[in-house]
Scaffold this active site. Structure first.
Site, mmCIF file in Angstrom:
data_model
loop_
_atom_site.group_PDB
_atom_site.id
_atom_site.type_symbol
_atom_site.label_atom_id
_atom_site.label_comp_id
_atom_site.label_asym_id
_atom_site.label_seq_id
_atom_site.Cartn_x
_atom_site.Cartn_y
_atom_site.Cartn_z
ATOM 1 C CD GLU A 1 -2.764 -1.228 -0.138
ATOM 2 O OE1 GLU A 1 -3.457 -0.046 -0.475
ATOM 3 O OE2 GLU A 1 -3.388 -2.595 -0.350
ATOM 4 C CG LEU A 2 3.104 2.999 -2.898
ATOM 5 C CD1 LEU A 2 2.555 5.013 -3.539
ATOM 6 C CD2 LEU A 2 4.178 3.046 -3.281
#
Length: 300
Positions: A96-97
């Site tokens: 999710e970065l």
């Protein structure tokens, strides 16, 4: 995938990077080998870069560096096993970065040359996401930031009739990209693959938009397509970025509150990682795999 293959055949300089968890690769192998084969064919074109991430799309870095390292090593092995040694990932994309300074230093120590992060306003302030940066505390690794405004125009606003940009055509979008020339070296578009056909149904015209996009982008003589590794190789960092608190691409907050925002979430994930030593001492591969599947970020 067939659209992407067609775009590469039509435009030999068109480039894509994919980050796929080990879990989805397992599912392809077990249930949809034809999908795995289509990814392999894409990679074989030479125009597709594969990125590393945690095998189980987990938040392991926040709770156990040991478990994080093990999952990353598993993921790297899976990519090599399925796609070949020459496609060993050089760039890292955390779940999710999710990103901060410590992660960049840790990933550099694991040997990666680049890492991706969200170009959130509260970390960039007056800076632009359209350059290559150096994470503070690191020596060699480079940081590529998502241009979230342009990415979200496609991922979230594409079919929104009350948006000022509607309808979004390939010509219009390419003008927005080209406007950055002279004030940036790269525009990084990161989005969930489910954008194409699920978040934005085929009836919205998303497939037609993408089919036309490379032609429109290339109408500007300064535009080209690059993989993350090519960008890293070609550009020196313009500045060091200090990102102490965790940032992600989730929700408007762009932090880790999507998974850890309330007591129930924090208790659940805390108890899960507290089991690590007991789980691993049990020396039971199936138990270990079940525990790791419970780490998948979506559960939280």
């Amino acid at each position: 995938n067939s659209l992407m293959k067609h775009l590469i055949e039509q435009h030999p300089d068109f480039k894509i990077a994919y980050s796929m968890s080990g879990v989805i690769l397992d599912q392809f192998e077990q249930y949809y080998p034809e999908v795995l084969q289509s990814f392999q064919e894409l990679v074989d074109t030479g125009n597709v870069e594969l990125l590393d991430e945690t095998y189980h799309h987990s938040l392991a870095f926040l709770y156990s560096k040991k478990e994080f390292n093990e999952q990353v090593a598993m993921h790297r092995k899976k990519i090599i096993d399925l796609f070949g040694k020459k496609h060993k990932p050089q760039v890292f994309r955390n779940t999710e970065l999710i990103y901060n300074n410590d992660l960049a230093k840790h990933v550099e120590d694991l040997g990666y040359k680049g890492i991706l992060a969200e170009g959130a306003d509260h970390i960039l302030q007056w800076r632009s996401p359209n350059f290559v940066y150096q994470p503070i505390l690191t020596k060699n690794i480079k940081l590529l930031l998502k241009n979230y405004k342009l990415s979200d125009d496609v991922a979230f606003r594409f079919s929104s009739r009350d948006w000022h940009g509607f309808p979004l055509t390939a010509e219009k979008f390419s003008h927005w990209v080209s406007a950055i020339n002279g004030n940036g070296t790269n525009v990084n578009l990161f989005m969930d693959y489910e954008t194409i056909g699920e978040h934005q149904w085929a009836s919205t015209g998303i497939f037609n938009f993408l089919a036309q996009l490379p032609t429109e982008i290339k109408k500007h003589p300064d535009n080209s397509f690059k993989t993350p590794s090519e960008l890293i190789k070609e550009h020196h960092p313009v500045a060091a970025l200090d990102i102490h608190n965790f940032v992600s691409w989730a929700d408007v907050e762009r932090d880790v509150s999507a998974w850890l925002g309330n007591n129930m979430q924090r208790l659940a994930i805390g108890h899960l990682y507290a089991m690590e030593q007991d789980i691993k001492m049990a020396n039971d591969p199936q138990l270990l795999e079940d525990w790791r599947k419970l780490q998948i970020s979506d559960h939280f």
